[in-house]
Design a protein around this motif. Sequence first.
Motif, PDB file in Angstrom:
ATOM      1  N   LEU A 120       0.853  -1.189   0.000  1.00 20.53           N
ATOM      2  CA  LEU A 120       0.000   0.000   0.000  1.00 20.53           C
ATOM      3  C   LEU A 120       0.888   1.238   0.000  1.00 20.53           C
ATOM      4  CD1 LEU A 120      -2.657  -0.909   2.729  1.00 20.53           C
ATOM      5  CD2 LEU A 120      -3.095  -0.663   0.282  1.00 20.53           C
ATOM      6  N   LEU A 121       0.588   2.172  -0.889  1.00 23.79           N
ATOM      7  CA  LEU A 121       1.254   3.468  -0.836  1.00 23.79           C
ATOM      8  C   LEU A 121       0.513   4.274   0.216  1.00 23.79           C
ATOM      9  CD1 LEU A 121       3.064   5.803  -1.643  1.00 23.79           C
ATOM     10  CD2 LEU A 121       1.545   6.240  -3.605  1.00 23.79           C
ATOM     11  N   VAL A 122       1.186   4.514   1.348  1.00 20.07           N
ATOM     12  CA  VAL A 122       0.553   5.230   2.458  1.00 20.07           C
ATOM     13  C   VAL A 122       1.344   6.477   2.817  1.00 20.07           C
ATOM     14  CG1 VAL A 122      -0.592   3.230   3.482  1.00 20.07           C
ATOM     15  CG2 VAL A 122       1.775   3.714   4.095  1.00 20.07           C
ATOM     16  N   VAL A 123       0.632   7.456   3.344  1.00 23.18           N
ATOM     17  CA  VAL A 123       1.266   8.690   3.809  1.00 23.18           C
ATOM     18  C   VAL A 123       0.770   8.987   5.220  1.00 23.18           C
ATOM     19  CG1 VAL A 123       1.497   9.679   1.503  1.00 23.18           C
ATOM     20  CG2 VAL A 123      -0.570  10.151   2.847  1.00 23.18           C
ATOM     21  N   ASN A 124       1.530   9.789   5.931  1.00 25.27           N
ATOM     22  CA  ASN A 124       1.093  10.260   7.234  1.00 25.27           C
ATOM     23  C   ASN A 124      -0.202  11.049   7.040  1.00 25.27           C
ATOM     24  OD1 ASN A 124       0.929  12.401   9.438  1.00 25.27           O
ATOM     25  ND2 ASN A 124       2.576  11.117  10.230  1.00 25.27           N
ATOM     26  N   SER A 125      -1.190  10.823   7.899  1.00 25.32           N
ATOM     27  CA  SER A 125      -2.506  11.454   7.720  1.00 25.32           C
ATOM     28  C   SER A 125      -2.450  12.982   7.775  1.00 25.32           C
ATOM     29  CB  SER A 125      -3.489  10.935   8.772  1.00 25.32           C
ATOM     30  OG  SER A 125      -3.006  11.201  10.080  1.00 25.32           O
ATOM     31  N   ALA A 126      -1.364  13.541   8.336  1.00 19.87           N
ATOM     32  CA  ALA A 126      -1.244  15.002   8.413  1.00 19.87           C
ATOM     33  C   ALA A 126      -0.771  15.603   7.095  1.00 19.87           C
ATOM     34  CB  ALA A 126      -0.278  15.384   9.533  1.00 19.87           C
ATOM     35  N   LEU A 127      -0.245  14.755   6.201  1.00 20.62           N
ATOM     36  CA  LEU A 127       0.238  15.242   4.914  1.00 20.62           C
ATOM     37  C   LEU A 127      -0.973  15.625   4.048  1.00 20.62           C
ATOM     38  CD1 LEU A 127       3.211  15.376   3.795  1.00 20.62           C
ATOM     39  CD2 LEU A 127       2.586  13.441   2.340  1.00 20.62           C
ATOM     40  N   PRO A 128      -0.956  16.802   3.443  1.00 29.01           N
ATOM     41  CA  PRO A 128      -2.113  17.264   2.652  1.00 29.01           C
ATOM     42  C   PRO A 128      -2.177  16.603   1.271  1.00 29.01           C
ATOM     43  CG  PRO A 128      -0.382  18.898   2.548  1.00 29.01           C
ATOM     44  CD  PRO A 128       0.103  17.837   3.522  1.00 29.01           C
ATOM     45  N   VAL A 129      -2.226  15.291   1.283  1.00 32.70           N
ATOM     46  CA  VAL A 129      -2.222  14.514   0.047  1.00 32.70           C
ATOM     47  C   VAL A 129      -3.300  13.444   0.149  1.00 32.70           C
ATOM     48  CG1 VAL A 129      -0.891  12.827  -1.258  1.00 32.70           C
ATOM     49  CG2 VAL A 129       0.203  14.934  -0.509  1.00 32.70           C
ATOM     50  N   SER A 194       6.140   9.081   3.523  1.00 31.57           N
ATOM     51  CA  SER A 194       5.377   8.058   2.815  1.00 31.57           C
ATOM     52  C   SER A 194       6.086   6.720   2.844  1.00 31.57           C
ATOM     53  CB  SER A 194       5.138   8.492   1.362  1.00 31.57           C
ATOM     54  OG  SER A 194       6.382   8.583   0.651  1.00 31.57           O
ATOM     55  N   MET A 195       5.383   5.695   2.328  1.00 35.57           N
ATOM     56  CA  MET A 195       5.958   4.346   2.331  1.00 35.57           C
ATOM     57  C   MET A 195       5.099   3.421   1.473  1.00 35.57           C
ATOM     58  SD  MET A 195       6.766   2.081   5.727  1.00 35.57           S
ATOM     59  CE  MET A 195       7.548   0.468   5.658  1.00 35.57           C
ATOM     60  N   PHE A 196       5.738   2.505   0.771  1.00 34.75           N
ATOM     61  CA  PHE A 196       5.033   1.440   0.064  1.00 34.75           C
ATOM     62  C   PHE A 196       5.067   0.218   0.979  1.00 34.75           C
ATOM     63  CE2 PHE A 196       5.754   4.169  -3.524  1.00 34.75           C
ATOM     64  CZ  PHE A 196       4.784   3.845  -4.450  1.00 34.75           C
ATOM     65  N   ASP A 197       4.234   0.229   1.996  1.00 36.90           N
ATOM     66  CA  ASP A 197       4.336  -0.809   3.021  1.00 36.90           C
ATOM     67  C   ASP A 197       3.514  -2.046   2.674  1.00 36.90           C
ATOM     68  OD1 ASP A 197       5.246  -1.878   5.409  1.00 36.90           O
ATOM     69  OD2 ASP A 197       3.583  -1.080   6.584  1.00 36.90           O
ATOM     70  N   ALA A 202       0.475  -2.185   7.425  1.00 37.70           N
ATOM     71  CA  ALA A 202      -0.116  -0.865   7.181  1.00 37.70           C
ATOM     72  C   ALA A 202      -1.599  -0.800   7.520  1.00 37.70           C
ATOM     73  CB  ALA A 202       0.090  -0.465   5.723  1.00 37.70           C
ATOM     74  N   MET A 203      -2.318  -1.900   7.302  1.00 39.36           N
ATOM     75  CA  MET A 203      -3.772  -1.897   7.440  1.00 39.36           C
ATOM     76  C   MET A 203      -4.304  -1.394   8.786  1.00 39.36           C
ATOM     77  SD  MET A 203      -5.752  -2.566   4.899  1.00 39.36           S
ATOM     78  CE  MET A 203      -7.236  -3.304   5.579  1.00 39.36           C
ATOM     79  N   PRO A 204      -3.757  -1.859   9.930  1.00 39.06           N
ATOM     80  CA  PRO A 204      -4.290  -1.382  11.212  1.00 39.06           C
ATOM     81  C   PRO A 204      -4.231   0.139  11.352  1.00 39.06           C
ATOM     82  CG  PRO A 204      -2.873  -3.279  11.544  1.00 39.06           C
ATOM     83  CD  PRO A 204      -2.683  -2.854  10.129  1.00 39.06           C
ATOM     84  N   HIS A 205      -3.157   0.733  10.836  1.00 35.55           N
ATOM     85  CA  HIS A 205      -2.991   2.186  10.946  1.00 35.55           C
ATOM     86  C   HIS A 205      -3.890   2.928   9.956  1.00 35.55           C
ATOM     87  CE1 HIS A 205       0.318   1.273  13.582  1.00 35.55           C
ATOM     88  NE2 HIS A 205       0.914   0.567  12.637  1.00 35.55           N
ATOM     89  N   VAL A 206      -4.140   2.304   8.813  1.00 40.41           N
ATOM     90  CA  VAL A 206      -5.064   2.899   7.839  1.00 40.41           C
ATOM     91  C   VAL A 206      -6.472   2.887   8.419  1.00 40.41           C
ATOM     92  CG1 VAL A 206      -6.142   2.607   5.570  1.00 40.41           C
ATOM     93  CG2 VAL A 206      -3.667   2.303   5.827  1.00 40.41           C
ATOM     94  N   LYS A 207      -6.871   1.751   9.017  1.00 34.20           N
ATOM     95  CA  LYS A 207      -8.207   1.644   9.606  1.00 34.20           C
ATOM     96  C   LYS A 207      -8.384   2.608  10.774  1.00 34.20           C
ATOM     97  CE  LYS A 207      -9.216  -3.148   8.343  1.00 34.20           C
ATOM     98  NZ  LYS A 207      -9.513  -4.519   8.862  1.00 34.20           N
ATOM     99  N   ALA A 208      -7.277   2.861  11.500  1.00 37.04           N
ATOM    100  CA  ALA A 208      -7.344   3.766  12.652  1.00 37.04           C
ATOM    101  C   ALA A 208      -7.280   5.233  12.239  1.00 37.04           C
ATOM    102  CB  ALA A 208      -6.200   3.451  13.621  1.00 37.04           C
ATOM    103  N   GLY A 209      -7.051   5.494  10.947  1.00 40.94           N
ATOM    104  CA  GLY A 209      -6.992   6.865  10.457  1.00 40.94           C
ATOM    105  C   GLY A 209      -5.662   7.552  10.679  1.00 40.94           C
ATOM    106  N   LYS A 210      -4.657   6.782  11.111  1.00 44.76           N
ATOM    107  CA  LYS A 210      -3.344   7.376  11.372  1.00 44.76           C
ATOM    108  C   LYS A 210      -2.487   7.454  10.107  1.00 44.76           C
ATOM    109  CE  LYS A 210      -3.262   5.831  16.184  1.00 44.76           C
ATOM    110  NZ  LYS A 210      -2.554   4.999  17.189  1.00 44.76           N
ATOM    111  N   LEU A 211      -2.774   6.563   9.153  1.00 46.54           N
ATOM    112  CA  LEU A 211      -2.125   6.603   7.850  1.00 46.54           C
ATOM    113  C   LEU A 211      -3.211   6.679   6.785  1.00 46.54           C
ATOM    114  CD1 LEU A 211       0.687   3.873   8.129  1.00 46.54           C
ATOM    115  CD2 LEU A 211       0.935   6.354   8.377  1.00 46.54           C
ATOM    116  N   ARG A 212      -2.897   7.302   5.661  1.00 48.62           N
ATOM    117  CA  ARG A 212      -3.849   7.396   4.553  1.00 48.62           C
ATOM    118  C   ARG A 212      -3.337   6.562   3.376  1.00 48.62           C
ATOM    119  NH1 ARG A 212      -3.642  12.609   3.782  1.00 48.62           N
ATOM    120  NH2 ARG A 212      -5.216  12.966   5.398  1.00 48.62           N
ATOM    121  N   ALA A 213      -4.151   5.646   2.912  1.00 52.92           N
ATOM    122  CA  ALA A 213      -3.770   4.804   1.778  1.00 52.92           C
ATOM    123  C   ALA A 213      -4.151   5.500   0.479  1.00 52.92           C
ATOM    124  CB  ALA A 213      -4.467   3.452   1.875  1.00 52.92           C
TER     125      ALA A 213
END
Length: 316
Positions: A120-129, A194-197, A202-213
């Motif tokens: 998953l290409l993920v970014v920190n949720s604070a990044l405006p992307v 960012s990261m291609f994790d 990555a999934m738990p953090h995406v579901k928690a809203g801490k990372l954006r996929a």
Amino acid sequence: MVSALCASLGASALASEPDWPTKPVKLVVGYAAGGATDVMARLVAVRMASELGQPVIVDNRAGANSNVGAELVARSPADGYTLYVFTIANTINASLYTKLGYDPVQDFAPIGLIAKIPNLLVVNSALPVHSVQQYIQFARDSKDGITFASSGSGSSIHLSGEMFKMKAGLKMLHVPYRGSAPAVSDLLGGQVQSMFDNSPSAMPHVKAGKLRALAITSKERSPLLPDVPTLAESGFPGFEVQSWFGLAAPAATPAPVIQRVNSALNAALNDPAVKQRLVELVATAAPGTPEDMRAFIGNQLKSWGEVVKAAGVKAD
């Protein structure tokens, strides 16, 4: 000489212990606890233990993109009591490193594949992307480009980023870590952007809203992330990366032991609870034979060798 000695040890162990296993089995993971490889290992270890009648103990030996753990197992007695979670990284490392302390083909006996997973290409949720195109624009507008973390130089996570970097023509700074878990930790903390994790970590953090996929590297979208597009449909046709995990033993491990472990592994993969957990991790179970895994490894060595050469990546 070493192979002959291992064969002798393996045959001797099997002859003296016909009811193998009679003691705990160690399962070596070449990465830190918490990453995708560790998650997969622990998922099947518990179910395999019930099949084998002995504990299957996960032993994390992180370092050098899993080479530390691989070399340890390659040099271990071929008696079935030390196994290795063989991954995509080991086929990449064959062309990535000028010298390895092991041969990924000659020093291991394949047991069977566990599963395949996309990144998953993920970014920190604070990044405006919020999309791949916004990610590209952000990188182009930034003086220093954009940073992307990985579980180590030459890992599939790293090479996913390098492939994207080449295809998009972006300025991207690679930040390698010793495993996915510490990389994700810094991504969550904002030290990297960012990261291609691998999807399991990555999934738990995406579901928690801490990372954006932003995108997934599989051919099709995941039912668990229906709103996350593939990279192929995000302007990069043909872009696909599937990480994978399997079990292997030292090369001279007796065939009956290999078959016993393969049977336990396949039983674990057919367990309803394990199958459900794999679905939750966006992973596809890959039960099969040792011969299936051997053929698969051969194809992976060839294809990743071509990618490493094209990317011009080396790690010594």
